[in-house]
Structures are given as C-alpha cells and as structure tokens.
Design an enzyme around this catalytic site. Structure first.
Site, PDB file in Angstrom:
ATOM      1  N   ASP A 130       0.892 -15.106  69.984  1.00 54.12           N
ATOM      2  CA  ASP A 130       2.059 -14.835  70.821  1.00 54.12           C
ATOM      3  C   ASP A 130       3.065 -14.009  70.043  1.00 54.12           C
ATOM      4  O   ASP A 130       3.044 -13.975  68.812  1.00 54.12           O
ATOM      5  CB  ASP A 130       2.718 -16.148  71.258  1.00 54.12           C
ATOM      6  CG  ASP A 130       3.401 -16.845  70.093  1.00 54.12           C
ATOM      7  OD1 ASP A 130       4.608 -16.604  69.883  1.00 54.12           O
ATOM      8  OD2 ASP A 130       2.735 -17.611  69.365  1.00 54.12           O
TER       9      ASP A 130
ATOM     10  N   HIS B  67       5.633  -2.942  81.467  1.00 58.54           N
ATOM     11  CA  HIS B  67       4.657  -2.033  80.862  1.00 58.54           C
ATOM     12  C   HIS B  67       4.206  -2.535  79.490  1.00 58.54           C
ATOM     13  O   HIS B  67       2.999  -2.552  79.188  1.00 58.54           O
ATOM     14  CB  HIS B  67       5.239  -0.625  80.718  1.00 58.54           C
ATOM     15  CG  HIS B  67       4.386   0.260  79.873  1.00 58.54           C
ATOM     16  ND1 HIS B  67       3.177   0.784  80.309  1.00 58.54           N
ATOM     17  CD2 HIS B  67       4.519   0.667  78.575  1.00 58.54           C
ATOM     18  CE1 HIS B  67       2.626   1.482  79.332  1.00 58.54           C
ATOM     19  NE2 HIS B  67       3.415   1.427  78.273  1.00 58.54           N
TER      20      HIS B  67
ATOM     21  N   CYS C 271      -2.082   4.249  83.027  1.00 56.04           N
ATOM     22  CA  CYS C 271      -1.777   2.815  82.917  1.00 56.04           C
ATOM     23  C   CYS C 271      -1.695   2.213  84.322  1.00 56.04           C
ATOM     24  O   CYS C 271      -1.121   2.809  85.238  1.00 56.04           O
ATOM     25  CB  CYS C 271      -0.457   2.607  82.186  1.00 56.04           C
ATOM     26  SG  CYS C 271       0.067   0.874  82.095  1.00 56.04           S
TER      27      CYS C 271
ATOM     28  N   CYS D  48       4.291   1.945  85.678  1.00 59.89           N
ATOM     29  CA  CYS D  48       3.662   3.271  85.573  1.00 59.89           C
ATOM     30  C   CYS D  48       3.177   3.775  86.928  1.00 59.89           C
ATOM     31  O   CYS D  48       3.149   4.986  87.169  1.00 59.89           O
ATOM     32  CB  CYS D  48       2.512   3.224  84.577  1.00 59.89           C
ATOM     33  SG  CYS D  48       3.050   3.065  82.855  1.00 59.89           S
TER      34      CYS D  48
ATOM     35  N   ASP E 103       6.121 -24.293  71.671  1.00 57.43           N
ATOM     36  CA  ASP E 103       6.114 -24.507  70.229  1.00 57.43           C
ATOM     37  C   ASP E 103       7.116 -25.610  69.905  1.00 57.43           C
ATOM     38  O   ASP E 103       7.918 -26.006  70.738  1.00 57.43           O
ATOM     39  CB  ASP E 103       6.375 -23.219  69.456  1.00 57.43           C
ATOM     40  CG  ASP E 103       7.726 -22.594  69.765  1.00 57.43           C
ATOM     41  OD1 ASP E 103       8.567 -23.258  70.370  1.00 57.43           O
ATOM     42  OD2 ASP E 103       7.918 -21.425  69.391  1.00 57.43           O
ATOM     43  N   SER E 104       7.057 -26.118  68.699  1.00 54.84           N
ATOM     44  CA  SER E 104       7.751 -27.375  68.387  1.00 54.84           C
ATOM     45  C   SER E 104       9.245 -27.218  68.166  1.00 54.84           C
ATOM     46  O   SER E 104       9.975 -28.202  68.159  1.00 54.84           O
ATOM     47  CB  SER E 104       7.136 -27.998  67.130  1.00 54.84           C
ATOM     48  OG  SER E 104       7.483 -27.225  65.985  1.00 54.84           O
TER      49      SER E 104
ATOM     50  N   CYS F 123      -0.138  -0.578  85.225  1.00 58.02           N
ATOM     51  CA  CYS F 123       0.962  -1.519  85.446  1.00 58.02           C
ATOM     52  C   CYS F 123       1.866  -1.039  86.578  1.00 58.02           C
ATOM     53  O   CYS F 123       1.866   0.140  86.948  1.00 58.02           O
ATOM     54  CB  CYS F 123       1.772  -1.723  84.163  1.00 58.02           C
ATOM     55  SG  CYS F 123       2.988  -0.435  83.809  1.00 58.02           S
TER      56      CYS F 123
END
Length: 422
Positions: A319, A388, A357, A362, A111-112, A359
C-alpha cells in the site's frame, strides 16, 4: 463467522514461470520469491500481487469508493490511529464496520497506528525514512531525536505508548490490547498487530530492545484478538497480521520473521525503516523465514521500481498514499515517468493525461482542462488526477500479476522500467 472464511492460496511461482536475465539474477542474488495467489476474506477475494489503495480516514482522498471500484481497486486500507481519534471506533462499530461506514463492499485493511504514533511522536511526520538516515547519523544513538522545532508527542514503554493527539493535544494510551479492541471495532477484514516502529536513526542497541518489545506485544495481540473473536462472533472474522521489524539488520529481520512466523498469525506485514536500495534484500530476508502458505504485505511503497522489487522478492500486497498525495500537487503518472500538470506547456494540451489509459479521467477530460482546474484551485482537479494515478498503479500491479502467470514477468519489468525511468 469462522476463521476458515479467511484463507490464502498460492498460485504460480515466479521462479517456475519466467526466465530472468543474467543481470537480473546478479541484482537479486538469483532467489526469486514472487508468486501469484488469492486472499479470501468475508468481503471478497484479492488476487495477488495487488496494490491496496490507502483511504486513511475511511476515504481515499478526493475519490469516491464507487470510483475506486470502477478503476479496479480490490481492497482499501484505513488507519486505526486516525479513526480512533476521529470519529472514534465505536461509531464505525455501530455503523457495521469500516466497509459499511464508507460504502465500500470489498475487502478492507486497517494498520495498527504504530507508524503514526512514531512519526507524529518524533515530529518527523511521514519521514521514517528511506533516504535521510545520513542526515541525522544512522546508528549514532539518536534514540530520542525529535525533528527541529517539534515536541515529542509519544513516549514508549514496555506496556504500550502514551501519545498526544495531533488534533487537540489530548493524551491517549495505546497498548497491544487497546489496539486490538480498536481494530475489532473498526471491523476491517485484515488488521495488523501493534508494533513499535523504529527509525534508521536509532542505535543497534535500541533496535534490539524494540524488536523484543514488538515480539512480546505480538503475543499479547494474539491473545486479545482470540478473546475478541469469540466475544464478537456475530461479526465477520478479522484476520490478524504480525508486523516484521528489524530495520536494515539481517539478523534482526530474520529473527523477527522466525519468531512471528511461528505464532498464530493469518499473515504478515513487512514494515519499518529501510533505505530504498536495500528494499529487495530486506524483503527477501523476511520471506525466506516466513511461512510460504501465508500472505505478506509490504507497508508503504508504490514507485514502479519498488513494486517490481517487492513482487520478485515475495511481497503479495502493498500500500501507499503516494498516488493521491502527488495528485494534490498536480503530478500524474505516465509510462514515460511522472509529469507535473501545473507546467505551462499543458495549458493548450487537449490530449488526455495518458493516451490509451482506460480511467475515467483520461476517457473524459484533457490535460488543458485539468491544468485549468488546478490553476483555478478547483478541488475536482485533485479528484481527476487521483483517479488516474490510482488506476495507473493498480493496473501496473495487475499487469505484473498477469505477466507472472504467462511467464513474461522479467520482459515486462524491463519494458516498463526502461521507459518510465528513461
């Protein structure tokens, strides 16, 4: 590398694949702008809608790039303001660009720096904000308002911004040309034009002045971007997105979208101050004016209800720092809402953060163990919860994309939100 190495292809449109309920039509005004798509960059494709994880200083806080890849992140976003101050854009340029510098092989965004210049400049830090306008009197003419106990660190004029570094107080200058030069050195696949970010506390008159300033800056960004693209032809093509401002004013949002939509941008960012309840309406205003064949990125959202609102109103990517920020305060996401792992009830809870989950956290660790790590001030607690939370958010958006594809989006949305906010 030619500009043809960046492209956006629209896939399925939400309006063609799913049937909303009468209540959903009423809330959304019956205009569903959501779609799937593919953004092609020199460092890979992004299947949209997609959540872009934030790695502000060329790192997702507490998480290795390899872990971000394993949890399914398609792209990462870093911040030009912070990287300009430390370590400096010339360092990243020498390293071969942002991705090479941080060992991330996929697409990258920068981003700027406009948000940081505004938020640090007025002392409000991360609060632009979505809910606190009433606290200062929205539209009351508080154009020079500074947070209590803070000094103004940034001063905007028609040519650019003078600001003081929050690190050491050094004085710096950002203009549209300097922002482009910095971001070209940073080397992300997608970068944003330099804009002036206002707050809900600014007057209508100032919003109009700022919008015109941002339009003129956008033109200057394009000219400098085209010059640098030719000069740096040895580097991969970097796409440039224009940023849509206009606060909560429909005419200003539509004007900004129409003005910038006619310019030679590769895509668009929808930014600026807005209240949560107006998110969908404002995103829809913008996307009704912006070109259909270019991607739209919504800056700074990650709550499940905001995600669905953004998608159905036409945001392709978005984002937010929230997944890792709340993780550092022991908060973790579950299908039943956000929980706080520092709570004593988790001390003897030997189940994973979320059953089922996929991930890494987990699959390998328990709530009791991570609770212990947090209480013991062990930094790996931040890592495990962050992994997670990022996976939860990435997967939620991935599943929403699949639901558009198979026509079940509105049923999926209802199921997720009724449980999460029960």
């Amino acid at each position: 590398m030619p500009q043809s190495d960046f492209s956006f292809t629209v896939g399925k449109r939400l309006s063609e694949t799913a049937l909303p309920t009468a209540a959903q039509v009423e809330v959304n005004g019956g205009e569903f702008k959501g779609r799937t798509g593919t953004i092609a960059t020199p460092h890979g494709e992004i299947q949209t809608p997609a959540f872009i994880a934030v790695g502000t200083k060329a790192t997702v806080k507490a998480v290795l790039p390899e872990s971000m890849k394993d949890l399914g992140a398609q792209a990462l976003l870093a911040n030009a303001y912070h990287l300009y101050l430390q370590p400096g854009p010339e360092i990243l340029d020498e390293a071969g660009g942002l991705g090479t510098f941080m060992n991330w092989a996929g697409p990258t965004f920068t981003d700027s720096g406009g948000f940081q210049v505004m938020s640090l400049g007025s002392g409000f830090k991360k609060v632009i904000n979505m809910d606190a306008a009433a606290e200062a009197g929205a539209g009351s003419g508080a154009d020079d308002r500074v947070a209590a106990g803070k000094e103004r660190l940034a001063h905007v004029d028609d040519d650019g911004v003078w600001f003081k570094s929050h690190l050491n107080g050094d004085r710096h200058r950002f203009t549209p040309e300097i922002s482009m030069q910095v971001q070209h050195q940073l080397g992300a696949d997608i970068m944003f034009a330099f804009d002036e970010l206002t707050t809900l506390m600014n007057s209508r008159a100032y919003q109009e002045l700022s919008l015109e300033r941002t339009r003129l800056w956008a033109e200057r960004c394009i000219v400098e971007h085209e010059r640098l693209t030719k000069e740096r032809s040895h580097r991969p093509y970097q796409a440039l997105f224009g940023v849509i401002q206009g606060a909560q004013y429909e005419d200003l949002r539509r004007k900004a979208s129409s003005d910038l939509g006619a310019m030679n941008f590769d895509g668009f960012g929808i930014g600026g101050a807005l209240e949560k309840e107006n998110l969908g309406t404002i995103v829809r205003w913008c996307n009704e004016e912006l070109p259909e064949d270019k991607p739209r990125h919504l800056l700074g959202i990650s709550e499940p209800d905001d995600i669905f609102t953004a998608i159905e109103n036409g945001a392709d990517t978005f984002d937010c720092v929230s997944p890792t920020r709340v993780a550092r305060n022991s908060a973790f996401y579950t299908p039943d809402g956000r929980k706080n792992l520092s709570n004593a009830k988790f001390k003897r809870d030997f189940s994973p953060l979320v059953e089922g989950c996929d991930c890494y956290a987990c699959a390998n660790y328990t709530r009791a163990y991570i609770h212990h790590l947090f209480k013991a001030n062990e930094m790996v607690s931040h890592t495990l919860i962050s992994i997670h939370n990022e996976r939860f958010t990435v997967k939620l958006v991935d599943d929403a994309r699949l639901a558009i594809e198979d026509g079940s989006f509105f049923d999926f949305k209802t199921e997720i939100l009724e449980r999460y906010y029960a």
